[in-house]
Design a protein around this motif. Structure first.
Motif, short mmCIF file in Angstrom:
data_model
loop_
_atom_site.label_atom_id
_atom_site.label_comp_id
_atom_site.label_asym_id
_atom_site.label_seq_id
_atom_site.Cartn_x
_atom_site.Cartn_y
_atom_site.Cartn_z
N UNK A 85 -5.57 14.88 4.26
CA UNK A 85 -6.19 13.37 4.14
C UNK A 85 -5.30 12.68 3.13
N UNK A 86 -5.45 11.31 3.08
CA UNK A 86 -4.66 10.65 2.21
C UNK A 86 -5.62 9.72 1.17
N UNK A 145 0.70 -1.19 -0.09
CA UNK A 145 0.19 0.04 0.17
C UNK A 145 0.91 1.22 0.01
N UNK A 146 0.47 2.36 -0.67
CA UNK A 146 1.15 3.52 -0.77
C UNK A 146 0.29 4.67 -0.49
N UNK A 147 0.53 5.59 0.64
CA UNK A 147 -0.47 6.50 1.06
C UNK A 147 0.11 7.60 -0.08
#
Length: 64
Positions: free
Chosen positions: A33-34, A22-24
């Motif tokens: 927020x992301x 996962x990548x934010x």
């Protein structure tokens, strides 16, 4: 939606390298927020779990 070639290259590289499941990515629309990109082909994908989901209503002006 427009995606720049640089963004496409970056995300393609991340996807192929499988450095993380996962990548934010910081949200452009909602400050502090992301958004999360999920790599379904990552070997550790089975460990990924949604731990919180918050309802969000878009400002109707986005759709005019």
């Amino acid at each position: 939606m427009y995606t720049s070639p640089t963004t496409q290259q970056f995300t393609n590289h991340w996807f192929k390298q499988q450095s993380s499941p996962v990548m934010a990515i910081p949200s452009v629309i909602v400050p502090m927020s992301f958004n999360y990109l999920i790599n379904p082909n990552h070997p550790r994908m089975k460990e990924v779990k949604v731990v919180e989901s918050i309802p969000f209503s878009f400002d109707s002006r986005f759709f005019k």
